[in-house]
Design a protein around this motif. Structure first.
Motif, PDB file in Angstrom:
ATOM      1  N   SER A 131       2.480 -29.004  19.709  1.00  0.00           N
ATOM      2  CA  SER A 131       2.210 -28.940  21.150  1.00  0.00           C
ATOM      3  C   SER A 131       1.044 -29.841  21.536  1.00  0.00           C
ATOM      4  CB  SER A 131       1.922 -27.496  21.576  1.00  0.00           C
ATOM      5  OG  SER A 131       3.078 -26.708  21.391  1.00  0.00           O
ATOM      6  N   VAL A 132       0.013 -29.881  20.698  1.00  0.00           N
ATOM      7  CA  VAL A 132      -1.126 -30.761  20.991  1.00  0.00           C
ATOM      8  C   VAL A 132      -0.651 -32.222  21.014  1.00  0.00           C
ATOM      9  CG1 VAL A 132      -3.375 -31.589  20.179  1.00  0.00           C
ATOM     10  CG2 VAL A 132      -2.829 -29.148  20.033  1.00  0.00           C
ATOM     11  N   LEU A 133       0.191 -32.570  20.055  1.00  0.00           N
ATOM     12  CA  LEU A 133       0.711 -33.950  20.034  1.00  0.00           C
ATOM     13  C   LEU A 133       1.563 -34.230  21.274  1.00  0.00           C
ATOM     14  CD1 LEU A 133       1.715 -34.266  16.242  1.00  0.00           C
ATOM     15  CD2 LEU A 133      -0.241 -35.370  17.367  1.00  0.00           C
ATOM     16  N   SER A 134       2.337 -33.224  21.698  1.00  0.00           N
ATOM     17  CA  SER A 134       3.166 -33.405  22.903  1.00  0.00           C
ATOM     18  C   SER A 134       2.292 -33.610  24.133  1.00  0.00           C
ATOM     19  CB  SER A 134       4.065 -32.181  23.127  1.00  0.00           C
ATOM     20  OG  SER A 134       4.893 -31.983  22.014  1.00  0.00           O
ATOM     21  N   ILE A 135       1.224 -32.824  24.227  1.00  0.00           N
ATOM     22  CA  ILE A 135       0.302 -32.976  25.355  1.00  0.00           C
ATOM     23  C   ILE A 135      -0.239 -34.403  25.373  1.00  0.00           C
ATOM     24  CG2 ILE A 135      -2.000 -32.296  26.205  1.00  0.00           C
ATOM     25  CD1 ILE A 135      -1.262 -29.399  25.178  1.00  0.00           C
ATOM     26  N   TYR A 136      -0.674 -34.847  24.216  1.00  0.00           N
ATOM     27  CA  TYR A 136      -1.239 -36.201  24.130  1.00  0.00           C
ATOM     28  C   TYR A 136      -0.213 -37.253  24.569  1.00  0.00           C
ATOM     29  CZ  TYR A 136      -3.179 -40.469  22.342  1.00  0.00           C
ATOM     30  OH  TYR A 136      -3.647 -41.746  22.261  1.00  0.00           O
ATOM     31  N   GLN A 137       1.018 -37.125  24.050  1.00  0.00           N
ATOM     32  CA  GLN A 137       2.054 -38.112  24.345  1.00  0.00           C
ATOM     33  C   GLN A 137       2.371 -38.201  25.830  1.00  0.00           C
ATOM     34  OE1 GLN A 137       2.082 -39.784  21.199  1.00  0.00           O
ATOM     35  NE2 GLN A 137       4.032 -40.331  22.132  1.00  0.00           N
ATOM     36  N   LEU A 138       2.170 -37.092  26.540  1.00  0.00           N
ATOM     37  CA  LEU A 138       2.577 -37.050  27.948  1.00  0.00           C
ATOM     38  C   LEU A 138       1.497 -37.514  28.922  1.00  0.00           C
ATOM     39  CD1 LEU A 138       4.695 -33.804  28.254  1.00  0.00           C
ATOM     40  CD2 LEU A 138       5.430 -36.142  28.738  1.00  0.00           C
ATOM     41  N   VAL A 139       0.268 -37.638  28.429  1.00  0.00           N
ATOM     42  CA  VAL A 139      -0.802 -38.103  29.315  1.00  0.00           C
ATOM     43  C   VAL A 139      -0.472 -39.537  29.760  1.00  0.00           C
ATOM     44  CG1 VAL A 139      -3.266 -38.740  29.364  1.00  0.00           C
ATOM     45  CG2 VAL A 139      -2.549 -36.575  28.316  1.00  0.00           C
ATOM     46  N   ASP A 140      -0.797 -39.853  31.001  1.00  0.00           N
ATOM     47  CA  ASP A 140      -0.536 -41.202  31.535  1.00  0.00           C
ATOM     48  C   ASP A 140      -1.029 -42.265  30.560  1.00  0.00           C
ATOM     49  OD1 ASP A 140       0.500 -40.237  33.865  1.00  0.00           O
ATOM     50  OD2 ASP A 140      -1.372 -40.455  35.018  1.00  0.00           O
ATOM     51  N   LYS A 141      -0.220 -43.297  30.376  1.00  0.00           N
ATOM     52  CA  LYS A 141      -0.523 -44.274  29.331  1.00  0.00           C
ATOM     53  C   LYS A 141      -1.925 -44.869  29.443  1.00  0.00           C
ATOM     54  CE  LYS A 141       1.061 -48.303  26.805  1.00  0.00           C
ATOM     55  NZ  LYS A 141      -0.256 -48.419  26.258  1.00  0.00           N
ATOM     56  N   GLU A 142      -2.314 -45.189  30.663  1.00  0.00           N
ATOM     57  CA  GLU A 142      -3.589 -45.898  30.802  1.00  0.00           C
ATOM     58  C   GLU A 142      -4.767 -44.972  30.422  1.00  0.00           C
ATOM     59  OE1 GLU A 142      -5.477 -46.169  35.283  1.00  0.00           O
ATOM     60  OE2 GLU A 142      -3.363 -45.837  34.891  1.00  0.00           O
ATOM     61  N   LYS A 143      -4.598 -43.659  30.617  1.00  0.00           N
ATOM     62  CA  LYS A 143      -5.648 -42.702  30.209  1.00  0.00           C
ATOM     63  C   LYS A 143      -5.534 -42.386  28.722  1.00  0.00           C
ATOM     64  CE  LYS A 143      -6.315 -41.325  34.745  1.00  0.00           C
ATOM     65  NZ  LYS A 143      -6.630 -40.397  35.791  1.00  0.00           N
ATOM     66  N   ARG A 144      -4.283 -42.303  28.265  1.00  0.00           N
ATOM     67  CA  ARG A 144      -4.032 -41.992  26.856  1.00  0.00           C
ATOM     68  C   ARG A 144      -4.614 -43.079  25.942  1.00  0.00           C
ATOM     69  NH1 ARG A 144       1.639 -43.154  25.196  1.00  0.00           N
ATOM     70  NH2 ARG A 144       2.027 -42.448  27.319  1.00  0.00           N
ATOM     71  N   ASP A 145      -4.586 -44.319  26.413  1.00  0.00           N
ATOM     72  CA  ASP A 145      -5.085 -45.421  25.586  1.00  0.00           C
ATOM     73  C   ASP A 145      -6.576 -45.325  25.304  1.00  0.00           C
ATOM     74  OD1 ASP A 145      -2.632 -46.464  25.240  1.00  0.00           O
ATOM     75  OD2 ASP A 145      -2.808 -48.015  26.794  1.00  0.00           O
ATOM     76  N   LYS A 146      -7.255 -44.474  26.043  1.00  0.00           N
ATOM     77  CA  LYS A 146      -8.680 -44.272  25.787  1.00  0.00           C
ATOM     78  C   LYS A 146      -8.962 -42.903  25.158  1.00  0.00           C
ATOM     79  CE  LYS A 146     -10.766 -46.996  29.566  1.00  0.00           C
ATOM     80  NZ  LYS A 146     -10.485 -48.260  28.961  1.00  0.00           N
ATOM     81  N   LEU A 147      -7.958 -42.039  25.125  1.00  0.00           N
ATOM     82  CA  LEU A 147      -8.187 -40.649  24.711  1.00  0.00           C
ATOM     83  C   LEU A 147      -7.978 -40.496  23.199  1.00  0.00           C
ATOM     84  CD1 LEU A 147      -8.600 -37.629  25.611  1.00  0.00           C
ATOM     85  CD2 LEU A 147      -6.110 -37.501  25.877  1.00  0.00           C
ATOM     86  N   SER A 148      -9.019 -40.068  22.501  1.00  0.00           N
ATOM     87  CA  SER A 148      -8.880 -39.755  21.081  1.00  0.00           C
ATOM     88  C   SER A 148      -8.792 -38.239  20.927  1.00  0.00           C
ATOM     89  CB  SER A 148     -10.071 -40.307  20.297  1.00  0.00           C
ATOM     90  OG  SER A 148     -10.069 -41.721  20.358  1.00  0.00           O
TER      91      SER A 148
END
Ligand SMILES: *[C@@H]1O[C@H](CO)[C@@H](O)[C@H](O)[C@H]1NC(C)=O
Length: 411
Positions: A131-148
């Motif tokens: 579920s944590v991985l799914s949450i990460y995958q669904l975050v908007d790409k431009e925000k996800r690219d900065k989110l560790s």
């Protein structure tokens, strides 16, 4: 050696599962949320029974380390996803490992610091990380690219590490992150991990050390904010009692004369950093001066379930820590599985005295539904990596869709 009681409980699991399967065609699943979901009902029965196993015996049930689960099992099952995550499974320090660490990240780039649940005596289950991985995958790409994303691999009470050992481990890793210059740490904790996330805010307040920044956001999923339930909570109309046919958590398990001493040891359970709900009287003052909750630049997300034993405790905490009125103003239990924004959501924009706050009560939701019973989302994401949040059913994935929305809006 495993105790006789532990052995008998473990041996009872196949019989309970068999009974569930036989009853299913006529009576449906294990709780009303999972009425038409046999496999998840079986998982719920196993989790419910597992939690009743004596704490020390669970050392024999924790067959997989968190590192094995993340690097080997999920790295294999979800290779399509994990192989694209930079530094997946690499250690940060001896207490933690990255699920994602972006190259060339700046200290102000956000780190989602995941604190797993399991009563402090169970290791992480695959569904939680899925579920944590799914949450990460669904975050908007431009925000996800900065989110560790960092995972805390704390030691368990089933191996003799009682509270507050885990808070000390969290402190060690958190202060390393701060020393490395990180200023944007977001806690995400479910169940016992939510207890850590909340308790650590009190720890920081006590420390009063301006060199350690507070978390900028907290995502609390069925947080365990009251370790020891009280007898008056096991009466009609209270969530411990009303959820007993549905939830994973049962009242007797966490009483002081059952699991309590093996989890908390000698620590004073009225301490605010251990168990806010057992600190009497509850006071709004105790939560003042905590920027994560009170600073207009911070944000807090809380989710509980209508059919969750901890619901009262969570909403009571939210009343004192976040000034959320649901605990006093709403009676739950009659939603008929329909979302009513006046009862099941409380959203407040940040103001000069408060962080931005979002609290959700999932209709018919049970303990930790978001991470336990929405984990099948990862299969959809694996088949279609470009799936967008708005294409996902926000009833079936009630928690995950709202957590992702929260991250998209606040990152
Ligand atoms: C926290 O530290 C500051 C200075 O660093 C001090 O002025 C303040 O009184 C301290 N607060 C508490 C509650 O100890």
């Amino acid at each position: 050696m495993i105790s006789l009681k532990g052995l008998l409980i473990i041996l009872s699991v196949p019989f309970k599962v068999l009974l569930l399967i036989l009853k299913y065609p006529l009576f449906g699943g294990r709780c009303r949320k999972l009425k038409n979901r046999l496999a998840d009902s079986i998982r719920l029965t196993i989790c419910y029974t597992g939690l009743t196993v004596p704490v020390r015996d669970c050392t024999y049930l924790n067959l997989m380390s968190n590192r094995f689960l993340i690097k080997r099992l999920l790295g294999f099952l979800h290779k399509k996803i994990t192989s694209k995550l930079p530094h997946y499974g690499e250690s940060y320090d001896k207490n933690s490992l990255w699920l994602v660490k972006h190259e060339d990240r700046k200290p102000s780039d956000p780190i989602l610091f995941y604190l797993h649940g399991g009563g402090y005596y169970f290791e992480t289950l695959p569904s939680q990380v899925q579920s944590v991985l799914s949450i990460y995958q669904l975050v908007d790409k431009e925000k996800r690219d900065k989110l560790s994303v960092l995972f805390l691999d704390y030691k368990l009470a089933s191996n003799g590490y009682k509270l507050p050992y885990q808070l000390a481990q969290l402190h060690q890793t958190y202060t390393s992150l701060a020393r490395d210059g990180n200023t944007n740490i977001i806690f995400m904790g479910d169940s016992a991990g939510g207890n850590l996330a909340v308790g650590y805010l009190q720890r920081l307040k006590e420390l009063n050390d301006s060199t350690i920044p507070y978390p900028t956001k907290s995502i609390l999923i069925s947080p365990w904010v009251k370790i020891l339930p009280e007898p008056h909570q096991y009466t009609k109309g209270k969530s411990y009692y009303d959820s007993k046919e549905h939830d994973m958590i049962s009242y007797d398990v966490f009483l002081l004369d059952s699991h309590g001493p093996h989890i908390v040891g000698d620590v004073d359970t009225t301490r605010l950093d251990i168990s806010p709900g057992n600190h009497h009287p509850y006071s709004k003052k105790d939560w003042e001066g905590i920027p994560t909750l009170k600073d207009p630049k911070s944000d807090v997300f809380v989710i509980t379930g209508e059919d969750e034993a901890f619901r009262d405790d969570i909403l009571e905490w939210a009343k004192y820590a976040l000034d959320v009125p649901l605990y006093d103003e709403v009676k739950y239990g009659d939603s008929n599985n329909k979302f009513d924004s006046s009862k099941h959501a409380y959203i407040r924009e940040a103001n000069s005295n408060s962080a931005g706050v979002r609290v959700f009560v999932e209709p018919w939701g049970i303990h930790d539904s978001s991470l336990f019973f929405e984990s099948h989302l990862i299969k959809k994401l694996q088949n279609n990596p470009n799936l967008k949040l708005k294409e996902i059913d926000n009833e079936e994935f009630f928690g995950i869709t709202r957590i992702v929305e929260f991250l998209n809006d606040t990152l």
